[in-house]
Design a protein around this motif. Structure first.
Motif, PDB file in Angstrom:
ATOM      1  N   ARG A  26       0.807  -1.088   0.142  1.00 21.19           N
ATOM      2  CA  ARG A  26      -0.235  -0.093   0.096  1.00 21.19           C
ATOM      3  C   ARG A  26       0.871   1.234   0.133  1.00 21.19           C
ATOM      4  N   LEU A  27       2.236   1.075   0.564  1.00 18.46           N
ATOM      5  CA  LEU A  27       3.072   2.212   0.540  1.00 18.46           C
ATOM      6  C   LEU A  27       4.417   1.759  -0.179  1.00 18.46           C
ATOM      7  N   ASN A  28       4.995   2.809  -0.754  1.00 21.42           N
ATOM      8  CA  ASN A  28       6.415   2.630  -1.120  1.00 21.42           C
ATOM      9  C   ASN A  28       7.557   3.007  -0.059  1.00 21.42           C
ATOM     10  N   SER A  29       8.499   2.491  -0.188  1.00 19.34           N
ATOM     11  CA  SER A  29       9.662   2.889   0.810  1.00 19.34           C
ATOM     12  C   SER A  29      10.143   4.302   0.242  1.00 19.34           C
ATOM     13  N   ASP A  30      10.008   4.677  -0.828  1.00 19.89           N
ATOM     14  CA  ASP A  30      10.363   6.004  -1.219  1.00 19.89           C
ATOM     15  C   ASP A  30       9.196   7.138  -1.523  1.00 19.89           C
ATOM     16  N   SER A  31       7.996   6.666  -0.659  1.00 27.15           N
ATOM     17  CA  SER A  31       6.962   7.786  -0.796  1.00 27.15           C
ATOM     18  C   SER A  31       7.089   8.567   0.403  1.00 27.15           C
ATOM     19  N   ASN A  78      14.748  14.590  -5.544  1.00 29.24           N
ATOM     20  CA  ASN A  78      14.218  13.991  -6.772  1.00 29.24           C
ATOM     21  C   ASN A  78      13.240  14.754  -7.434  1.00 29.24           C
ATOM     22  N   ARG A  79      12.363  15.445  -6.673  1.00 31.40           N
ATOM     23  CA  ARG A  79      11.346  16.209  -7.186  1.00 31.40           C
ATOM     24  C   ARG A  79      11.629  17.366  -7.940  1.00 31.40           C
ATOM     25  N   ARG A  80      12.808  17.868  -7.424  1.00 31.94           N
ATOM     26  CA  ARG A  80      13.515  19.225  -7.954  1.00 31.94           C
ATOM     27  C   ARG A  80      14.063  18.888  -9.353  1.00 31.94           C
ATOM     28  N   VAL A  81      14.380  17.762  -9.509  1.00 30.70           N
ATOM     29  CA  VAL A  81      15.348  17.347 -10.657  1.00 30.70           C
ATOM     30  C   VAL A  81      14.387  17.147 -11.992  1.00 30.70           C
TER      31      VAL A  81
END
Length: 81
Positions: A26-31, A78-81
């Motif tokens: 239900r969740l990812n470790s990178d969420s 990672n969101r900024r890239v």
């Protein structure tokens, strides 16, 4: 059960619940959701441990917070890239 034990109990629910949701897929470790659940849980446990101190538990929560903050940093980077 005093208020600080209750706060620690809520923290434990967050940490274990987050891990359970991860295992269920239900969740990812990178969420961000997973990271925030871990952070809230660890902070609540630290609050509880300030009253009912246990060095081993305190140290694991300090490391848990540090690792989680690193995970949040990676997500934001990672969101900024």
């Amino acid at each position: 059960m005093d208020i600080f034990q209750f706060i620690g109990f809520l923290g434990m629910i967050c940490v274990v619940g987050g891990y359970f949701l991860l295992q269920l897929g239900r969740l990812n470790s990178d969420s961000m959701g997973f990271q925030l659940i871990n952070l809230v849980g660890a902070v609540l446990l630290i609050i509880s441990l300030l009253v009912h101190f246990n060095l081993g538990s305190f140290l694991i929560e300090v490391f848990w917070i540090g690792i989680t903050i690193y995970g949040i940093y990676k997500i934001l980077k990672n969101r900024r890239v």
